[in-house]
Scaffold this active site. Structure first.
Site, PDB file in Angstrom:
ATOM      1  N   ASP A   1      -6.313 113.337 -15.736  1.00 28.68           N
ATOM      2  CA  ASP A   1      -7.589 113.176 -16.441  1.00 28.68           C
ATOM      3  C   ASP A   1      -8.536 114.305 -16.060  1.00 28.68           C
ATOM      4  O   ASP A   1      -8.375 114.966 -15.028  1.00 28.68           O
ATOM      5  CB  ASP A   1      -8.220 111.835 -16.093  1.00 28.68           C
TER       6      ASP A   1
ATOM      7  N   HIS B   1      -2.933 117.192 -19.661  1.00 31.12           N
ATOM      8  CA  HIS B   1      -3.890 116.105 -19.859  1.00 31.12           C
ATOM      9  C   HIS B   1      -3.198 114.772 -20.109  1.00 31.12           C
ATOM     10  O   HIS B   1      -3.839 113.715 -20.075  1.00 31.12           O
ATOM     11  CB  HIS B   1      -4.803 116.442 -21.042  1.00 31.12           C
TER      12      HIS B   1
END
Length: 497
Positions: free
Chosen positions: A472, A468
């Site tokens: 995204d 992450h």
């Protein structure tokens, strides 16, 4: 004839070095390029190889002495006539050698880039056994692959220097053979074990002078440093690592094992983890500690892929000589999605994001010794047949433990197929420094609502684990949707849609 052993060129602006370790003693037999000693400068550690074959004579510069460039370190008496008491103490070996031929060293083969040591896992031959050239003598295990060691020539095993369980360095000597078919070794069984025992108990090793000086300067003790030199000797770089290591590295130790009832303990079996398993464990834990890992899920209707495969599998096999499986469809679908979401194919390097304009696809494969990930290079430029051939060939080499280091490096994205073992749902763990891994699962018939009607369809859950920090949520979900779309309508792959 005597040959001088001198200090080699140490590098620009380096004028002196300290003799850290002598690997040979006066009277020892040495071969050309065999390591004699190790020198330590203020920048690097330098190994000094033997310039000729012969017998070690006088050692002029003892351990701990500081020497200049081209200084005399020792002398070597060339040929076998200068043999010191050591060979004379082994009459049986000398007789065998003279009767049957020359002694041949069995060395650790090249282990691959960045691999410096291995563990002797299995000896297939014993002292006294006659072997043919290229017959397997033993198997070594590194932290990545298993390596078989073939006999360099036909002959007889006269001495095994590295026993099962021993850790050996790259280019170390494993055993000694005598060429010819009639040689019989008569070495006593206790002899090979004596040297390792002495090394193990003799923990009175002298640390490198530069290391001791640096420890004094930094105010740390020897028990705070892990030595990487011979017999656990602490080198200068070991001290530097201990000084610069982040505090967090020393903090969380494994929790001690809870007490076990005596009756249960008697029925337990304790087995040392293989080097491969230790590395797998370390890398997976490092991945969890480093990446901000998250997993997103979807499901794919496999009807169209299965229909296409069934229609063309016989023709495909006849033309290409390899079976048409599902992995080529998934590889193609992932390549298609990676072009649209390039961050899933990228990696973080410090404060930079490195985007890859190619796809080196890692295909996770289970083996008897653990999970390995061979890499299909430039998978984005390959056909279905090329991908299937590469996967079949790499998979076979993985199961046989014959993958090279180069074949498992450089992957940009990974596919893991837990479905072959019956897994219905799982969250795969990233393979650092990659930012994405796709988990495939079991194909299972399930009732699905299609155009207002309930129908039975072959469904598979898909899982994308991603970092992450770089990917995204929108990008991860979009990637998985593109893979789903390409598999549910394979014609999209042809149209690049």
């Amino acid at each position: 004839m005597s040959t001088e052993v001198r200090v080699p060129t140490l590098g620009e602006s380096v004028t002196e070095a300290t003799v850290a370790t002598w690997f040979k003693n006066p009277g020892d037999r040495v071969e050309v390029d065999e390591m004699l000693c190790e020198l330590e400068t203020d920048k690097v550690t330098v190994e000094v190889p033997s310039p000729a074959a012969g017998t070690m004579g006088e050692i002029v510069a003892a351990e701990g002495e500081t020497v200049g460039v081209d200084a005399l370190l020792a002398t070597i008496s060339e040929g076998g006539e200068a043999a010191a008491p050591a060979p004379a103490a082994k009459p049986a070996e000398a007789a065998a050698s003279s009767d049957t031929g020359e002694a041949i060293d069995v060395m650790v083969p090249t282990l691959g880039e960045s691999v410096t040591e291995a563990t002797v896992s299995t000896w297939f031959k014993q002292v006294g056994d006659t072997v043919a050239q290229d017959e397997m003598l033993c198997e070594l295990e590194t932290d990545k692959v298993s390596v078989e060691v073939p006999a360099p020539a036909a002959g007889t095993i006269t001495e095994i220097l590295a026993k099962e369980g021993d850790t050996v360095e790259a280019s170390a000597k494993l055993a000694i053979m005598t060429s010819g078919s009639g040689a019989v070794a008569t070495k006593p069984a206790a002899a090979p074990a004596a040297a390792p025992a002495a090394a193990a108990t003799g923990k009175d090793v002298e640390d490198a002078p530069a290391a001791k000086k640096l420890m004094a300067e930094k105010g740390i003790s020897a028990d705070q440093v892990t030595g990487s030199g011979r017999d656990g000797r602490i080198m200068k770089e070991d001290v530097l690592k201990a000084v610069t290591a982040p505090a967090a590295a020393a903090a969380p130790a494994a929790a001690p094992r809870a007490p076990v009832h005596a009756d249960d303990a008697a029925r337990e079996e304790r087995v040392k983890m293989t080097r491969l398993r230790q590395t797998i464990a370390k890398r997976l834990k490092d991945s969890q500690n480093t990446a901000a890992m998250l997993t997103t899920y979807n499901e794919v209707d496999m009807t169209e892929v299965m229909a296409l495969r069934n229609e063309y599998k016989d023709l495909f096999l006849k033309k290409h000589g390899v079976k048409l499986g599902f992995m080529s469809f998934f590889t193609k679908a992932c390549v298609h999605a990676l072009k649209e979401i390039p961050e899933v194919n990228a990696e973080i390097d410090g404060t930079d994001v490195v985007y890859k304009n190619f796809v080196h696809m890692g295909i996770a494969a289970g083996t008897p010794t653990g999970l390995v990930v061979p890499v299909i290079r430039d998978a984005d430029a390959m056909s279905f047949a090329d991908i299937e051939k590469a996967i079949a060939e790499k998979g076979a080499r993985a199961r046989d433990g014959k993958l090279s280091m180069a074949e498992m490096q450089g992957g940009t994205f990974t596919i893991s197929n837990g479905g072959v073992y019956g897994s219905l749902m799982s969250s795969p763990i990233l393979n650092p420094p990659q930012s994405g891994i796709l988990g495939m699962h079991k194909i299972q018939d399930r009732p699905m609502a299609i155009k207002g009607q309930v129908v039975i369809r072959p469904m598979m859950y898909l899982a994308l684990s991603y970092d992450h920090r770089i990917v995204d949520g929108k990008g991860a979900v979009t990637f998985l949707v593109r893979v789903k779309e390409a598999l549910e309508d394979p014609r999209r792959l042809l149209m690049d849609l």
